[in-house]
Write a protein that holds these residues in place. Structure first.
Motif, PDB file in Angstrom:
ATOM      1  N   ASP A  16       0.865  -1.108  -0.166  1.00  0.00           N
ATOM      2  CA  ASP A  16       0.039  -0.134  -0.083  1.00  0.00           C
ATOM      3  C   ASP A  16       0.703   1.226  -0.073  1.00  0.00           C
ATOM      4  OD1 ASP A  16      -2.249  -1.532   0.111  1.00  0.00           O
ATOM      5  OD2 ASP A  16      -2.513  -1.080   2.413  1.00  0.00           O
ATOM      6  N   ALA A  17       0.397   2.243  -0.593  1.00  0.00           N
ATOM      7  CA  ALA A  17       0.868   3.722  -0.563  1.00  0.00           C
ATOM      8  C   ALA A  17      -0.018   4.594  -0.585  1.00  0.00           C
ATOM      9  CB  ALA A  17       1.845   3.911  -1.710  1.00  0.00           C
ATOM     10  N   LEU A  18      -0.094   5.618   0.395  1.00  0.00           N
ATOM     11  CA  LEU A  18      -0.862   6.670   0.350  1.00  0.00           C
ATOM     12  C   LEU A  18      -0.285   7.813  -0.380  1.00  0.00           C
ATOM     13  CD1 LEU A  18      -3.672   7.702   1.646  1.00  0.00           C
ATOM     14  CD2 LEU A  18      -2.529   8.427   3.601  1.00  0.00           C
ATOM     15  N   THR A  19      -1.121   8.065  -1.594  1.00  0.00           N
ATOM     16  CA  THR A  19      -0.397   9.116  -2.430  1.00  0.00           C
ATOM     17  C   THR A  19      -1.492  10.200  -2.300  1.00  0.00           C
ATOM     18  OG1 THR A  19       0.086   7.369  -3.592  1.00  0.00           O
ATOM     19  CG2 THR A  19      -0.005   9.587  -4.811  1.00  0.00           C
ATOM     20  N   ALA A  20      -0.904  11.610  -2.409  1.00  0.00           N
ATOM     21  CA  ALA A  20      -1.599  12.844  -2.245  1.00  0.00           C
ATOM     22  C   ALA A  20      -1.638  13.301  -3.544  1.00  0.00           C
ATOM     23  CB  ALA A  20      -0.834  13.981  -1.342  1.00  0.00           C
ATOM     24  N   ILE A  21      -2.833  13.837  -4.079  1.00  0.00           N
ATOM     25  CA  ILE A  21      -2.962  14.579  -5.458  1.00  0.00           C
ATOM     26  C   ILE A  21      -3.192  15.929  -5.164  1.00  0.00           C
ATOM     27  CG2 ILE A  21      -4.492  14.466  -7.205  1.00  0.00           C
ATOM     28  CD1 ILE A  21      -5.238  11.737  -6.682  1.00  0.00           C
TER      29      ILE A  21
END
Length: 93
Positions: A16-21
């Motif tokens: 998992d990776a929490l990616t900010a847009i």
């Protein structure tokens, strides 16, 4: 239509990776729990496509308005286009 569901707490798995847009000039607009980069790519593609289609609709609307004034012709679907652009811009006509 996309349905957003708030899921609450999440225990990350190794992939998992929490990616900010981030939106240019605005800052971070959302974060996506990303699996192998696919989730973020799909969201960014949808947003960019929306922006491109909206700009094309604005250009078409402007051309139709000019042509309508010049010729006095009313075009089928003209009102629908105005409403679609307004909805995409999230504003009233």
């Amino acid at each position: 239509m996309i349905k957003w569901i708030e899921m609450g707490q999440h225990t990350p798995r190794p992939d998992d990776a929490l990616t900010a847009i981030e939106q240019e000039g605005f800052g971070i607009v959302c974060a996506v729990l990303d699996y192998e980069g696919e989730s973020v790519d799909r969201i960014l593609n949808a947003v960019n496509t929306h922006d491109e289609l909206l700009e094309a609709c604005r250009t078409l609307l402007s051309s139709l308005q000019w042509e309508e004034k010049r010729s006095g012709t009313t075009y089928h679907g003209y009102e629908d286009l105005i409403e679609a652009v307004a909805k995409a811009e999230r504003r009233d006509r």
